[in-house]
Motif scaffolding. Structure first.
Motif, PDB file in Angstrom:
ATOM      1  N   THR A   1      -0.092   5.545   6.232  1.00 14.53           N
ATOM      2  CA  THR A   1       0.430   4.183   6.087  1.00 14.53           C
ATOM      3  C   THR A   1       1.843   4.096   6.653  1.00 14.53           C
ATOM      4  O   THR A   1       2.206   3.123   7.324  1.00 14.53           O
ATOM      5  CB  THR A   1       0.418   3.763   4.604  1.00 14.53           C
ATOM      6  N   LYS A   2       2.634   5.137   6.406  1.00 15.89           N
ATOM      7  CA  LYS A   2       4.013   5.162   6.901  1.00 15.89           C
ATOM      8  C   LYS A   2       4.018   5.140   8.434  1.00 15.89           C
ATOM      9  O   LYS A   2       4.798   4.423   9.060  1.00 15.89           O
ATOM     10  CB  LYS A   2       4.707   6.421   6.383  1.00 15.89           C
ATOM     11  N   LYS A   3       3.118   5.882   9.051  1.00 13.94           N
ATOM     12  CA  LYS A   3       3.042   5.898  10.517  1.00 13.94           C
ATOM     13  C   LYS A   3       2.651   4.519  11.045  1.00 13.94           C
ATOM     14  O   LYS A   3       3.157   4.063  12.067  1.00 13.94           O
ATOM     15  CB  LYS A   3       2.025   6.946  10.986  1.00 13.94           C
TER      16      LYS A   3
ATOM     17  N   GLU B   1       5.640   2.203  11.132  1.00 15.76           N
ATOM     18  CA  GLU B   1       6.762   2.500  11.996  1.00 15.76           C
ATOM     19  C   GLU B   1       6.783   1.560  13.203  1.00 15.76           C
ATOM     20  O   GLU B   1       5.762   1.328  13.835  1.00 15.76           O
ATOM     21  CB  GLU B   1       6.708   3.968  12.453  1.00 15.76           C
ATOM     22  N   ASP B   2       7.947   1.012  13.499  1.00 15.06           N
ATOM     23  CA  ASP B   2       8.145   0.093  14.630  1.00 15.06           C
ATOM     24  C   ASP B   2       7.305  -1.171  14.523  1.00 15.06           C
ATOM     25  O   ASP B   2       7.028  -1.820  15.523  1.00 15.06           O
ATOM     26  CB  ASP B   2       7.836   0.789  15.972  1.00 15.06           C
ATOM     27  N   TRP B   3       6.861  -1.510  13.311  1.00 11.82           N
ATOM     28  CA  TRP B   3       6.113  -2.754  13.115  1.00 11.82           C
ATOM     29  C   TRP B   3       7.094  -3.905  12.996  1.00 11.82           C
ATOM     30  O   TRP B   3       8.032  -3.827  12.215  1.00 11.82           O
ATOM     31  CB  TRP B   3       5.279  -2.638  11.815  1.00 11.82           C
TER      32      TRP B   3
ATOM     33  N   ILE C   1       0.845  -1.208   0.000  1.00 11.67           N
ATOM     34  CA  ILE C   1       0.000   0.000   0.000  1.00 11.67           C
ATOM     35  C   ILE C   1       0.878   1.254   0.000  1.00 11.67           C
ATOM     36  O   ILE C   1       0.644   2.200  -0.765  1.00 11.67           O
ATOM     37  CB  ILE C   1      -0.948  -0.006   1.224  1.00 11.67           C
ATOM     38  N   LEU C   2       1.918   1.258   0.847  1.00 12.43           N
ATOM     39  CA  LEU C   2       2.819   2.417   0.929  1.00 12.43           C
ATOM     40  C   LEU C   2       3.427   2.708  -0.444  1.00 12.43           C
ATOM     41  O   LEU C   2       3.495   3.865  -0.884  1.00 12.43           O
ATOM     42  CB  LEU C   2       3.922   2.142   1.955  1.00 12.43           C
ATOM     43  N   GLU C   3       3.875   1.655  -1.118  1.00 14.39           N
ATOM     44  CA  GLU C   3       4.492   1.802  -2.439  1.00 14.39           C
ATOM     45  C   GLU C   3       3.480   2.366  -3.453  1.00 14.39           C
ATOM     46  O   GLU C   3       3.808   3.262  -4.233  1.00 14.39           O
ATOM     47  CB  GLU C   3       5.028   0.431  -2.889  1.00 14.39           C
TER      48      GLU C   3
ATOM     49  N   THR D   1      -1.043  12.004  -0.523  1.00 16.06           N
ATOM     50  CA  THR D   1       0.015  12.268   0.460  1.00 16.06           C
ATOM     51  C   THR D   1      -0.456  11.886   1.854  1.00 16.06           C
ATOM     52  O   THR D   1       0.290  11.274   2.620  1.00 16.06           O
ATOM     53  CB  THR D   1       0.426  13.761   0.430  1.00 16.06           C
ATOM     54  N   SER D   2      -1.710  12.175   2.155  1.00 16.41           N
ATOM     55  CA  SER D   2      -2.208  11.794   3.484  1.00 16.41           C
ATOM     56  C   SER D   2      -2.355  10.271   3.592  1.00 16.41           C
ATOM     57  O   SER D   2      -2.025   9.701   4.629  1.00 16.41           O
ATOM     58  CB  SER D   2      -3.487  12.572   3.818  1.00 16.41           C
ATOM     59  N   HIS D   3      -2.762   9.593   2.514  1.00 17.49           N
ATOM     60  CA  HIS D   3      -2.782   8.116   2.545  1.00 17.49           C
ATOM     61  C   HIS D   3      -1.369   7.580   2.806  1.00 17.49           C
ATOM     62  O   HIS D   3      -1.169   6.656   3.593  1.00 17.49           O
ATOM     63  CB  HIS D   3      -3.270   7.536   1.210  1.00 17.49           C
TER      64      HIS D   3
END
Ligand SMILES: [Fe+2]
Ligand SMILES: [Fe+2]
Length: 140
Positions: free
Chosen positions: A132-134, A137-139, A88-90, A126-128
């Motif tokens: 997703t990036k947040k 994080e630390d996953w 999804i991030l990509e 950008t908000s999506h």
């Protein structure tokens, strides 16, 4: 950029929006694990945005004299929740890049209304991307 080149580029974007709808729909059905409820809510909340983008692009392609594609890009395979979020991030990163470029091309083609709408879609994607990036994080 010629009118036909702009139509072709918008059709590439439309195929990617259909991919996003299929991706969020199927990933949300398949995602498992302790965070399933949050991930289902997160993924399904994106679908109306992506459908709205797809409808806008299809309408614009038709208005420019083109034929909107009916084919989504293939959705990448993902097994784990982390893999799904990485795919999804990509996809969201690509959407930001593509609409940034497309807004410039629309301006060059003298299509200011289209350019403004595409910039608005840069805001959405950008908000999506950032949400997703947040999540990632630390996953572990
Ligand atoms: Fe989108
Ligand atoms: Fe998106």
């Amino acid at each position: 950029m010629s009118n036909q080149a702009l139509i072709d580029a918008l059709n590439d974007d439309l195929a990617a929006e259909f991919q996003a709808v299929v991706m969020y729909t199927t990933y949300s059905a398949m995602v498992t694990g302790p965070y399933r409820p949050q991930l289902v809510t997160f993924m399904q909340a994106e679908i109306p945005d992506e459908l709205g983008h797809a409808q806008f692009l299809a309408d614009k392609i038709a208005a420019l004299g083109g034929v909107p594609t009916k084919q989504p890009l293939a959705v990448p395979e993902a097994e784990t929740p982390k893999e799904m979020l990485e795919r999804i991030l990509e996809a969201e990163r690509k959407a930001v890049d593509n609409y940034t470029k497309r807004a410039d091309q629309a301006k060059e083609a003298g299509q200011l209304g289209l350019a403004v709408q595409l910039e608005d879609m840069v805001v959405d994607e950008t908000s999506h991307y950032e949400e997703t990036k947040k999540l990632l994080e630390d996953w572990h």
